[in-house]
Design a protein around this motif. Structure first.
Motif, PDB file in Angstrom:
ATOM      1  N   ALA A   1       0.832  -1.212   0.000  1.00 60.08           N
ATOM      2  CA  ALA A   1       0.000   0.000   0.000  1.00 60.08           C
ATOM      3  C   ALA A   1       0.869   1.265   0.000  1.00 60.08           C
ATOM      4  CB  ALA A   1      -0.949  -0.019   1.207  1.00 60.08           C
ATOM      5  N   LYS A   2       1.543   1.477  -1.116  1.00 55.65           N
ATOM      6  CA  LYS A   2       2.427   2.635  -1.273  1.00 55.65           C
ATOM      7  C   LYS A   2       1.860   3.559  -2.331  1.00 55.65           C
ATOM      8  CE  LYS A   2       6.368  -0.282  -0.252  1.00 55.65           C
ATOM      9  NZ  LYS A   2       7.645  -0.816  -0.645  1.00 55.65           N
ATOM     10  N   ALA A   3       2.105   4.847  -2.165  1.00 52.10           N
ATOM     11  CA  ALA A   3       1.642   5.819  -3.164  1.00 52.10           C
ATOM     12  C   ALA A   3       2.214   5.438  -4.529  1.00 52.10           C
ATOM     13  CB  ALA A   3       2.088   7.222  -2.768  1.00 52.10           C
ATOM     14  N   GLY A   4       1.361   5.471  -5.553  1.00 51.06           N
ATOM     15  CA  GLY A   4       1.792   5.134  -6.910  1.00 51.06           C
ATOM     16  C   GLY A   4       1.471   3.693  -7.287  1.00 51.06           C
ATOM     17  N   LYS A   5       1.334   2.814  -6.292  1.00 55.48           N
ATOM     18  CA  LYS A   5       0.889   1.443  -6.604  1.00 55.48           C
ATOM     19  C   LYS A   5      -0.625   1.456  -6.790  1.00 55.48           C
ATOM     20  CE  LYS A   5       4.595  -1.432  -4.992  1.00 55.48           C
ATOM     21  NZ  LYS A   5       4.983  -2.026  -6.283  1.00 55.48           N
ATOM     22  N   ARG A   6      -1.182   0.288  -7.113  1.00 58.25           N
ATOM     23  CA  ARG A   6      -2.621   0.213  -7.365  1.00 58.25           C
ATOM     24  C   ARG A   6      -3.297  -0.764  -6.411  1.00 58.25           C
ATOM     25  NH1 ARG A   6      -4.391   2.169 -12.548  1.00 58.25           N
ATOM     26  NH2 ARG A   6      -2.628   3.075 -13.674  1.00 58.25           N
ATOM     27  N   ILE A   7      -4.612  -0.616  -6.331  1.00 60.35           N
ATOM     28  CA  ILE A   7      -5.394  -1.526  -5.475  1.00 60.35           C
ATOM     29  C   ILE A   7      -5.083  -2.988  -5.811  1.00 60.35           C
ATOM     30  CG2 ILE A   7      -7.758  -2.363  -5.039  1.00 60.35           C
ATOM     31  CD1 ILE A   7      -7.181   0.196  -3.504  1.00 60.35           C
ATOM     32  N   GLY A   8      -4.960  -3.293  -7.101  1.00 64.39           N
ATOM     33  CA  GLY A   8      -4.687  -4.679  -7.521  1.00 64.39           C
ATOM     34  C   GLY A   8      -3.389  -5.228  -6.944  1.00 64.39           C
ATOM     35  N   ASP A   9      -2.452  -4.366  -6.625  1.00 66.04           N
ATOM     36  CA  ASP A   9      -1.193  -4.833  -6.028  1.00 66.04           C
ATOM     37  C   ASP A   9      -1.434  -5.354  -4.610  1.00 66.04           C
ATOM     38  OD1 ASP A   9       0.389  -4.130  -8.299  1.00 66.04           O
ATOM     39  OD2 ASP A   9       0.260  -2.029  -7.673  1.00 66.04           O
ATOM     40  N   ILE A  10      -2.328  -4.682  -3.890  1.00 68.04           N
ATOM     41  CA  ILE A  10      -2.704  -5.155  -2.545  1.00 68.04           C
ATOM     42  C   ILE A  10      -3.459  -6.481  -2.686  1.00 68.04           C
ATOM     43  CG2 ILE A  10      -4.134  -4.672  -0.518  1.00 68.04           C
ATOM     44  CD1 ILE A  10      -3.733  -1.667  -1.072  1.00 68.04           C
ATOM     45  N   SER A  11      -4.466  -6.474  -3.557  1.00 66.56           N
ATOM     46  CA  SER A  11      -5.322  -7.653  -3.750  1.00 66.56           C
ATOM     47  C   SER A  11      -4.481  -8.871  -4.099  1.00 66.56           C
ATOM     48  CB  SER A  11      -6.299  -7.401  -4.907  1.00 66.56           C
ATOM     49  OG  SER A  11      -7.026  -6.214  -4.699  1.00 66.56           O
ATOM     50  N   ASN A  12      -3.583  -8.699  -5.037  1.00 62.71           N
ATOM     51  CA  ASN A  12      -2.769  -9.811  -5.513  1.00 62.71           C
ATOM     52  C   ASN A  12      -1.849 -10.335  -4.419  1.00 62.71           C
ATOM     53  OD1 ASN A  12      -0.064 -10.761  -7.078  1.00 62.71           O
ATOM     54  ND2 ASN A  12      -1.929 -11.347  -8.144  1.00 62.71           N
ATOM     55  N   ALA A  13      -1.312  -9.437  -3.587  1.00 65.38           N
ATOM     56  CA  ALA A  13      -0.406  -9.869  -2.512  1.00 65.38           C
ATOM     57  C   ALA A  13      -1.158 -10.749  -1.512  1.00 65.38           C
ATOM     58  CB  ALA A  13       0.195  -8.649  -1.813  1.00 65.38           C
ATOM     59  N   VAL A  14      -2.383 -10.364  -1.170  1.00 60.59           N
ATOM     60  CA  VAL A  14      -3.184 -11.159  -0.225  1.00 60.59           C
ATOM     61  C   VAL A  14      -3.505 -12.520  -0.837  1.00 60.59           C
ATOM     62  CG1 VAL A  14      -5.410 -11.315   0.966  1.00 60.59           C
ATOM     63  CG2 VAL A  14      -4.193  -9.114   0.887  1.00 60.59           C
ATOM     64  N   GLN A  15      -3.996 -12.494  -2.063  1.00 59.42           N
ATOM     65  CA  GLN A  15      -4.418 -13.736  -2.719  1.00 59.42           C
ATOM     66  C   GLN A  15      -3.257 -14.715  -2.867  1.00 59.42           C
ATOM     67  OE1 GLN A  15      -5.743 -13.314  -6.796  1.00 59.42           O
ATOM     68  NE2 GLN A  15      -6.766 -15.305  -6.748  1.00 59.42           N
ATOM     69  N   THR A  16      -2.144 -14.205  -3.367  1.00 64.90           N
ATOM     70  CA  THR A  16      -0.998 -15.080  -3.624  1.00 64.90           C
ATOM     71  C   THR A  16      -0.517 -15.725  -2.333  1.00 64.90           C
ATOM     72  OG1 THR A  16      -0.403 -13.538  -5.357  1.00 64.90           O
ATOM     73  CG2 THR A  16       1.275 -15.108  -4.736  1.00 64.90           C
ATOM     74  N   TYR A  17      -0.426 -14.914  -1.288  1.00 64.16           N
ATOM     75  CA  TYR A  17       0.073 -15.423  -0.011  1.00 64.16           C
ATOM     76  C   TYR A  17      -0.820 -16.561   0.498  1.00 64.16           C
ATOM     77  CZ  TYR A  17       2.237 -15.474   4.563  1.00 64.16           C
ATOM     78  OH  TYR A  17       2.904 -15.865   5.689  1.00 64.16           O
ATOM     79  N   CYS A  18      -2.127 -16.396   0.420  1.00 69.64           N
ATOM     80  CA  CYS A  18      -3.056 -17.397   0.969  1.00 69.64           C
ATOM     81  C   CYS A  18      -3.186 -18.621   0.070  1.00 69.64           C
ATOM     82  CB  CYS A  18      -4.426 -16.767   1.215  1.00 69.64           C
ATOM     83  SG  CYS A  18      -4.353 -15.501   2.505  1.00 69.64           S
ATOM     84  N   GLU A  19      -3.263 -18.390  -1.234  1.00 66.95           N
ATOM     85  CA  GLU A  19      -3.454 -19.538  -2.128  1.00 66.95           C
ATOM     86  C   GLU A  19      -2.203 -20.426  -2.179  1.00 66.95           C
ATOM     87  OE1 GLU A  19      -7.075 -17.876  -4.910  1.00 66.95           O
ATOM     88  OE2 GLU A  19      -5.089 -18.019  -5.836  1.00 66.95           O
ATOM     89  N   ARG A  20      -1.027 -19.840  -2.013  1.00 68.42           N
ATOM     90  CA  ARG A  20       0.203 -20.653  -1.954  1.00 68.42           C
ATOM     91  C   ARG A  20       0.167 -21.621  -0.786  1.00 68.42           C
ATOM     92  NH1 ARG A  20       4.451 -16.345  -3.443  1.00 68.42           N
ATOM     93  NH2 ARG A  20       4.359 -16.573  -5.703  1.00 68.42           N
ATOM     94  N   ARG A  21      -0.590 -21.255   0.217  1.00 69.79           N
ATOM     95  CA  ARG A  21      -0.709 -22.112   1.411  1.00 69.79           C
ATOM     96  C   ARG A  21      -1.987 -22.947   1.368  1.00 69.79           C
ATOM     97  NH1 ARG A  21       2.279 -18.060   1.704  1.00 69.79           N
ATOM     98  NH2 ARG A  21       4.196 -18.093   2.944  1.00 69.79           N
ATOM     99  N   ASN A  22      -2.596 -22.981   0.192  1.00 70.03           N
ATOM    100  CA  ASN A  22      -3.779 -23.821  -0.055  1.00 70.03           C
ATOM    101  C   ASN A  22      -5.048 -23.399   0.667  1.00 70.03           C
ATOM    102  OD1 ASN A  22      -2.775 -25.565  -2.011  1.00 70.03           O
ATOM    103  ND2 ASN A  22      -1.610 -26.658  -0.435  1.00 70.03           N
ATOM    104  N   TYR A  23      -5.123 -22.126   1.028  1.00 69.78           N
ATOM    105  CA  TYR A  23      -6.390 -21.594   1.530  1.00 69.78           C
ATOM    106  C   TYR A  23      -7.111 -20.915   0.369  1.00 69.78           C
ATOM    107  CZ  TYR A  23      -4.049 -22.448   5.946  1.00 69.78           C
ATOM    108  OH  TYR A  23      -3.376 -23.044   6.978  1.00 69.78           O
ATOM    109  N   SER A  24      -8.397 -20.615   0.575  1.00 69.61           N
ATOM    110  CA  SER A  24      -9.118 -19.956  -0.510  1.00 69.61           C
ATOM    111  C   SER A  24      -9.623 -18.591  -0.076  1.00 69.61           C
ATOM    112  CB  SER A  24     -10.254 -20.841  -1.016  1.00 69.61           C
ATOM    113  OG  SER A  24     -11.199 -21.046  -0.005  1.00 69.61           O
ATOM    114  N   VAL A  25      -9.776 -17.727  -1.067  1.00 77.89           N
ATOM    115  CA  VAL A  25     -10.104 -16.320  -0.833  1.00 77.89           C
ATOM    116  C   VAL A  25     -11.566 -16.071  -1.196  1.00 77.89           C
ATOM    117  CG1 VAL A  25      -9.584 -13.950  -1.559  1.00 77.89           C
ATOM    118  CG2 VAL A  25      -7.735 -15.636  -1.396  1.00 77.89           C
ATOM    119  N   VAL A  26     -12.317 -15.542  -0.237  1.00 75.38           N
ATOM    120  CA  VAL A  26     -13.717 -15.196  -0.482  1.00 75.38           C
ATOM    121  C   VAL A  26     -13.769 -14.075  -1.522  1.00 75.38           C
ATOM    122  CG1 VAL A  26     -15.787 -14.195   0.580  1.00 75.38           C
ATOM    123  CG2 VAL A  26     -14.444 -15.915   1.824  1.00 75.38           C
TER     124      VAL A  26
END
Ligand code: MF3
Ligand code: CO
Length: 260
Positions: free
Chosen positions: A137-162
């Motif tokens: 969440a840095k100035a100049g980045k986008r919402i999708g960068d936050i979204s993707n970081a959360v998703q990737t972290y959880c799905e790599r550990r075999n959890y699913s994202v609502v």
């Protein structure tokens, strides 16, 4: 329409966020086997009111609590009730406090007594994914960068994202633009700018990502009835270093060595 907050408004946000954080710190003192979720709710309501705030969820489109209570398979928007928490349960307490016209929003999922290692790992992953999102969440980045970081972290550990529920902008209203999904592609969505205040809130399932909304239109659970975890911070974009306006430090003080 995304509102960028002035320095004065950010100071107001800090105060509302501190109130909601202290409220969850009080709730944490009472989480144990044998307590009802209605009791947790009244602790939160009284604490907010005694400190000059307003419980923002209470009465919001008819919502019946100060806290959204999320036991085990409940994903979001559970009602406080006479349900007694039992050893091995998890309970999310999602709280919004309004103070002097500004809102703070935070959620923490507590273990009730000892929980299974499988559930403990879900809690840890979900909490860590929140901080992975915040790191982006840095100035100049986008919402999708936050979204993707959360998703990737959880799905790599075999959890699913609502998919159906998102984080959101926050300020004078509890829900402002932009939406902050917990899944998505890097580099898409609104650009983050200094003064943007957003609530990031991963809702992560042990089993499948599918959810069911009960007929009351609120209470939302996993379709497979496996556990779901939820953590939330309100943050403010500030150059390369977001300011986390809410804190789990009061919860940490209350839980001592039970804090994960
Ligand atoms: N913290 C929840 C959110 O982020 C609050 C929902 S409050 C309710 O949206 F009033 F809608 F229940
Ligand atoms: Co929220």
């Amino acid at each position: 329409m995304i509102y960028l907050k002035t320095a004065e408004e950010i100071e107001m946000m800090r105060k509302a966020c501190d109130l909601v954080s202290r409220t969850l710190g009080e709730v944490a003192k009472w989480v144990r086997p044998g307590v009802t979720t209605a009791r947790l709710d009244s602790i939160a309501r009284e604490y907010i009111q005694d400190n000059g705030g307003t419980p923002a969820c209470l009465g919001y489109h008819g919502f019946p609590g100060t806290l959204c209570i999320e036991v085990n398979e409940t994903v979001v928007h559970g009602f406080p009730s006479e349900r007694v928490l039992e050893e091995g349960d998890i309970v999310g307490a999602d709280c919004v406090a309004e103070l002097n016209g500004y809102n703070g929003d935070s959620c923490y999922t507590f273990a009730v007594g000892e929980v299974s290692p499988e559930i403990m790992s879900l809690l840890k992953c979900t909490k860590e994914s929140l901080y992975k999102g915040i790191e982006m969440a840095k100035a100049g980045k986008r919402i999708g960068d936050i979204s993707n970081a959360v998703q990737t972290y959880c799905e790599r550990r075999n959890y699913s994202v609502v998919r159906e529920m998102c984080g959101h902008g926050i300020g004078r209203s509890m829900h402002e633009d932009p939406e902050v999904p917990n899944y998505g592609r890097r580099g898409i969505g609104p650009v983050l700018r200094d003064g943007m205040c957003i609530a990031i809130e991963p809702m992560i399932n042990l089993g499948s990502k599918n959810i069911v909304i009960e007929r009351d239109g609120w209470q939302t659970r996993t379709k497979d009835r496996k556990a779901s975890a939820h953590f939330e911070h309100t943050i403010c974009i500030k150059g390369d270093e977001p300011e986390i306006l809410t804190t789990f430090n009061y919860i940490k003080e209350s839980l001592g060595d039970r804090f994960i």
